[in-house]
Write an enzyme that holds these catalytic residues in place. Structure first.
Site, PDB file in Angstrom:
ATOM      1  CE1 TYR A 108      -3.777   2.474   1.303  1.00  0.00           C
ATOM      2  CE2 TYR A 108      -1.840   3.572   2.220  1.00  0.00           C
ATOM      3  CZ  TYR A 108      -3.174   3.598   1.858  1.00  0.00           C
ATOM      4  OH  TYR A 108      -3.902   4.741   2.044  1.00  0.00           O
ATOM      5  CD  GLU A 196      -6.064   4.423  -0.512  1.00  0.00           C
ATOM      6  OE1 GLU A 196      -6.144   4.836   0.655  1.00  0.00           O
ATOM      7  OE2 GLU A 196      -7.007   3.856  -1.098  1.00  0.00           O
TER       8      GLU A 196
END
Ligand code: GDP
Ligand code: MN
Length: 389
Positions: A108, A196
């Site tokens: 991530y 993101e």
């Protein structure tokens, strides 16, 4: 403005962030036609603003054109089910057909503004592919942050440090600094509030690619790129946003809360303060409404009708602090709006202060309306009227 995955990935490409080859499709037939022309292993992904598509069965694999058509139909047949991000769910209106990647690891990586340090914060964890909120509950220690000093900017050593500190698989190390450079570049170039990548995939053949894209752009910077207007036009609006747009307001200027005290103020801060004052006086708020600058008759009428016809308001508390907005204009707007509206009448409580206040009060008085002196007095009066009505 939140972007769909296919829009986000377009920006990723422009900023040198590797993404799998893909095609945006509107119908199952388009999906089938694309796969027929481009044989291979494809993944078909619902294009919605909500996350959690994987879990909801809105991401499916297809190896032939017919499979592509079938899974596309299945995905589009039902809306995304409600989850904590969006309690009303979301219709699936288009799909992204993307080359399947063979996943070795999922990580991530994101960038957003950290309010405490007032800096862009690059965030990395080796746990990717899950809800980031869930990762934060289960593996809070895995999060690694870099707060960027914008006078220095981003440099590859920062990305190398992050990859080590976050204990990303060694396979990420070489490519990660360039990907972090990409999101940093995107963040500023396009005026993002959040970029993101979840998951940032390490493939079995050693490539690092962004398998998903989530971008939130700052609405105040949208004018810089004309294509954003077109992108915005295809994004879904929720019910409150649609009502706001129909009333000629910005989509974020109106929100319903289910109470009986309707509110209107000029400026989002004052609008929130007004809601606090109503709560403080023991009332329940029907809505948030920031009328913006220049509350002319048409605007006031639209707002009045929006609140009267679409909320449970029994009273309408108008709280204007005249700065650039002139009190006399607002007063004229209110008087005219009330004369012209054909909607049901509910009592008004008006607090008007600041520029041209005297003139404004005179206009209201002539029309038989008495403004209150302070915000708290207005809130108290509105709550009483709502309870009595
Ligand atoms: P989200 O659930 O809405 O965040 O959608 P994502 O695009 O993040 O996909 C969710 C999950 O689906 C990923 O974490 C992967 O595990 C899986 N996935 C997505 N694309 C691929 C792919 O091309 N290959 C494989 N094997 N898995 C994929
Ligand atoms: Mn994702």
């Amino acid at each position: 403005m939140n972007l769909m995955e296919y829009q986000g990935k377009e920006l990723f490409k422009r900023c040198g962030i590797p993404v799998p080859r893909s095609q945006h499709c509107k119908t199952p037939d388009d999906v089938a036609a694309f796969i027929a022309k481009n044989p291979g292993k494809w993944v078909v992904k619902a294009q919605v603003l909500m996350g959690g598509r994987g879990k909801a069965g809105k991401i499916k694999f297809a190896a032939t054109a017919e499979e592509g058509r079938t899974v596309a139909r299945e995905i589009m047949a039902t809306p995304m089910p409600p989850n904590r991000q969006n309690p009303s769910g979301e219709a699936v209106n288009s799909l992204l057909v993307e080359e399947t990647v063979e996943i070795e690891k999922e990580a991530y990586c994101a960038i957003t503004v950290d309010r405490a340090s007032k800096r862009p914060s690059i965030i990395v964890t080796r746990f990717g592919g899950m809800d980031v909120e869930e990762v934060h509950e289960k593996h809070p220690e895995s999060f690694t942050y870099h707060f960027v000093d914008t006078a220095i900017g981003y440099w590859p050593f920062i990305g190398r440090g992050l990859a080590f500190d976050a204990e990303l698989d060694a396979g990420y190390r070489k490519q990660f600094p360039a990907i972090a450079a990409g999101i940093y570049d995107l963040f500023f170039r396009y005026g993002a509030k959040l970029v993101e990548i979840n998951p940032l995939v390490l493939t079995k053949d050693g490539r690092v690619v962004a398998a998903d894209a989530k971008i939130e752009l700052d609405d105040d910077g949208l004018f810089r790129y004309p294509e954003f207007k077109e992108w915005q036009a295809v994004l879904p609006l929720d019910e409150d946003e649609r009502l706001a747009a129909e009333a000629g307001l910005g989509i974020r200027n109106f929100r319903r809360f289910g109470g009986t005290v309707g509110t209107l103020a000029n400026g989002a801060g004052l609008a929130m303060g007004t809601m606090d004052a109503v709560k403080n006086a023991g009332g329940e708020i029907a809505n948030f409404l920031d009328v913006g600058g220049g509350a002319d008759a048409q605007r006031v009428r639209n707002c009045y009708e929006l609140v009267v016809n679409h909320t449970a308001a029994k009273v309408f508390f108008i709280n204007i602090f005249g700065g650039i907005t002139r009190g006399d204009e607002v007063a004229k707007g209110i008087v005219t709006a009330m004369k012209e509206t054909t909607s049901r009448k509910i009592p008004l409580v008006i607090r008007l202060t600041g520029t041209n206040e005297e003139e404004g009060r005179r206009i209201l008085a002539e029309a038989g309306m008495t403004p209150v002196q302070t915000m708290d007095e207005g809130a108290k009066r509105a709550v009483e009227l709502a309870a009595g009505a």
